[in-house]
Design a protein around this motif. Structure first.
Motif, PDB file in Angstrom:
ATOM      1  N   ALA A 141       0.815  -1.222   0.000  1.00  0.00           N
ATOM      2  CA  ALA A 141       0.000   0.000   0.000  1.00  0.00           C
ATOM      3  C   ALA A 141       0.846   1.268   0.000  1.00  0.00           C
ATOM      4  N   TYR A 142       2.051   1.191   0.547  1.00  0.00           N
ATOM      5  CA  TYR A 142       2.910   2.375   0.672  1.00  0.00           C
ATOM      6  C   TYR A 142       4.267   2.120   0.019  1.00  0.00           C
ATOM      7  N   ALA A 143       4.247   1.515  -1.156  1.00  0.00           N
ATOM      8  CA  ALA A 143       5.485   1.191  -1.869  1.00  0.00           C
ATOM      9  C   ALA A 143       6.305   2.443  -2.173  1.00  0.00           C
ATOM     10  N   ASP A 144       5.626   3.577  -2.342  1.00  0.00           N
ATOM     11  CA  ASP A 144       6.329   4.829  -2.644  1.00  0.00           C
ATOM     12  C   ASP A 144       7.216   5.298  -1.495  1.00  0.00           C
ATOM     13  N   LEU A 145       6.936   4.856  -0.277  1.00  0.00           N
ATOM     14  CA  LEU A 145       7.757   5.252   0.879  1.00  0.00           C
ATOM     15  C   LEU A 145       8.972   4.351   1.061  1.00  0.00           C
ATOM     16  N   GLY A 146       8.901   3.153   0.539  1.00  0.00           N
ATOM     17  CA  GLY A 146       9.997   2.199   0.688  1.00  0.00           C
ATOM     18  C   GLY A 146       9.818   1.312   1.901  1.00  0.00           C
TER      19      GLY A 146
ATOM     20  N   ALA B 167      -1.908   5.538  10.013  1.00  0.00           N
ATOM     21  CA  ALA B 167      -2.011   6.977  10.276  1.00  0.00           C
ATOM     22  C   ALA B 167      -0.662   7.649  10.033  1.00  0.00           C
ATOM     23  N   GLN B 168       0.394   7.033  10.530  1.00  0.00           N
ATOM     24  CA  GLN B 168       1.744   7.577  10.333  1.00  0.00           C
ATOM     25  C   GLN B 168       2.133   7.570   8.855  1.00  0.00           C
ATOM     26  N   LEU B 169       1.894   6.445   8.189  1.00  0.00           N
ATOM     27  CA  LEU B 169       2.288   6.303   6.791  1.00  0.00           C
ATOM     28  C   LEU B 169       1.496   7.228   5.871  1.00  0.00           C
ATOM     29  N   GLU B 170       0.225   7.424   6.168  1.00  0.00           N
ATOM     30  CA  GLU B 170      -0.592   8.359   5.379  1.00  0.00           C
ATOM     31  C   GLU B 170       0.001   9.763   5.444  1.00  0.00           C
ATOM     32  N   MET B 171       0.408  10.173   6.640  1.00  0.00           N
ATOM     33  CA  MET B 171       0.992  11.496   6.802  1.00  0.00           C
ATOM     34  C   MET B 171       2.346  11.585   6.085  1.00  0.00           C
ATOM     35  N   LEU B 172       3.175  10.572   6.270  1.00  0.00           N
ATOM     36  CA  LEU B 172       4.502  10.586   5.642  1.00  0.00           C
ATOM     37  C   LEU B 172       4.421  10.549   4.117  1.00  0.00           C
ATOM     38  N   ALA B 173       3.395   9.900   3.586  1.00  0.00           N
ATOM     39  CA  ALA B 173       3.222   9.823   2.133  1.00  0.00           C
ATOM     40  C   ALA B 173       2.584  11.084   1.563  1.00  0.00           C
ATOM     41  N   GLY B 174       2.178  11.995   2.435  1.00  0.00           N
ATOM     42  CA  GLY B 174       1.562  13.232   1.977  1.00  0.00           C
ATOM     43  C   GLY B 174       0.109  13.063   1.571  1.00  0.00           C
TER      44      GLY B 174
END
Length: 106
Positions: free
Chosen positions: A43-48, A82-89
């Motif tokens: 789901a958050y592949a763009d963050l690594g 919640a953390q990942l949503e914020m970090l992904a913008g």
């Protein structure tokens, strides 16, 4: 401790819910932290994977600190997302495990 029922999306649906106030959910009841991590990485592949692993570990540590047993992975998923949503913008600055003090503007 009772965990409130949280609306789930359809299995495999990792898109955001129609209500912008709700976090996107996988819709799958995870059986382990490893399985949850795999779904969050997708789901958050763009963050690594390192970023996802860090936030998952922080959320799991928070669940340990609270001595959660029942509903543990549900809480870990919500905190990590919640953390990942914020970090992904994808979300503005929202409640986090490590909130920062912001200077008040007058």
């Amino acid at each position: 401790m009772h965990i409130a029922t949280i609306p789930r999306q359809q299995p495999g649906d990792v898109t955001g819910p129609s209500d912008p106030g709700l976090l996107p959910r996988c819709g799958h009841r995870h059986s382990s932290l490893l399985e949850l991590g795999e779904h969050l990485n997708a789901a958050y592949a763009d963050l690594g994977p390192a970023c996802v692993a860090r936030e998952l570990a922080r959320a799991d540590a928070a669940a340990d600190w609270m001595h959660l047993v029942e509903g543990r992975l549900t809480v870990v998923e919500l905190v990590a997302r919640a953390q990942l949503e914020m970090l992904a913008g994808r979300r503005p600055d929202i409640a986090r495990l490590d909130p920062e003090l912001h200077p008040r503007q007058r």
